[in-house]
Scaffold this active site. Sequence first.
Site, PDB file in Angstrom:
ATOM      1  N   ALA A  72       0.701  -1.216  -0.172  1.00 51.03           N
ATOM      2  CA  ALA A  72      -0.166   0.167   0.040  1.00 51.03           C
ATOM      3  C   ALA A  72       1.060   1.271   0.033  1.00 51.03           C
ATOM      4  O   ALA A  72       0.728   2.010  -0.796  1.00 51.03           O
ATOM      5  CB  ALA A  72      -0.964   0.059   1.200  1.00 51.03           C
ATOM      6  N   TYR A  73       1.792   1.164   0.920  1.00 50.48           N
ATOM      7  CA  TYR A  73       2.659   2.283   1.103  1.00 50.48           C
ATOM      8  C   TYR A  73       3.512   2.712  -0.242  1.00 50.48           C
ATOM      9  O   TYR A  73       3.607   3.667  -1.007  1.00 50.48           O
ATOM     10  CB  TYR A  73       3.640   2.189   2.072  1.00 50.48           C
ATOM     11  CG  TYR A  73       4.716   3.566   2.378  1.00 50.48           C
ATOM     12  CD1 TYR A  73       3.981   4.567   3.078  1.00 50.48           C
ATOM     13  CD2 TYR A  73       5.871   3.590   1.845  1.00 50.48           C
ATOM     14  CE1 TYR A  73       4.734   5.607   3.301  1.00 50.48           C
ATOM     15  CE2 TYR A  73       6.551   4.714   2.364  1.00 50.48           C
ATOM     16  CZ  TYR A  73       6.057   5.581   2.925  1.00 50.48           C
ATOM     17  OH  TYR A  73       6.923   6.789   3.083  1.00 50.48           O
TER      18      TYR A  73
END
Length: 251
Positions: A156-157
């Site tokens: 996600a990051y």
Amino acid sequence: MELQNKTLIVTGASSGIGAAAALLFAEEGANVVLGARRQAELETLAGQIRQSGGKAAFLAGDVTREAYSQALVALAAEEFGGLDGAFNNAGIMGETVPVEQMDAANWSAVIATNLTGAFYCARAQIPVLKERGGGSLVFTGSFVGISNGGMPGMGAYAASKAGLAGLVQSLASDLAADGIRVNALLPGGTKTAMAGDDPEAHRTIARLHPMKRMAVPKEIAQAALFLLSDRASFVTGAPLAVDGGVAVRLA
């Protein structure tokens, strides 16, 4: 002073890189508008700046809400008469687990803060900068958005920061003729709350870097200062790595 009489928004200003940047910008003559979710920390930081002879205003809120970005721009106009630039630094790490184990809510929160929040900030800031005749926008990306070197659990990051890199490139192209420069910082491991406080974890992160240490927030803030200052007058669309060489090692 590098930023004399410039008015700048700093998001994610309640701690870490954002707080260090706000203090540095104020030392360099800027009027700073502080944004973050934590009211008490913003109030304390604004007090520090004012006690040192600087000028600061603050508004607590969440960059995932479009109205908040608009309110920060309005506060800059109300308190200081306009806007010359912004350090759009707000971001979260989120849960670090493999994608197949990741809660969809975690994915959404990371993308909403790191990418959609940056979009909201830019969309609110650009019209005012155009009226001013130009300015500078700096976004906090990450080397992880370019090459995470197999670091686990960063889906996600990494996706949010890769998306941010694309947004910065597009904004730089779209706004160059308006005199608005748009750049990204790509920090490496930095001693902030996001990195936690486990000494062994810090040693592990430090070993990833050719310089064998982590940054302190002011080192990242100094790079943001350069990009926001007139010294960077011919710099736009740049992903500036401030990472102790980690991206080179992991490429």
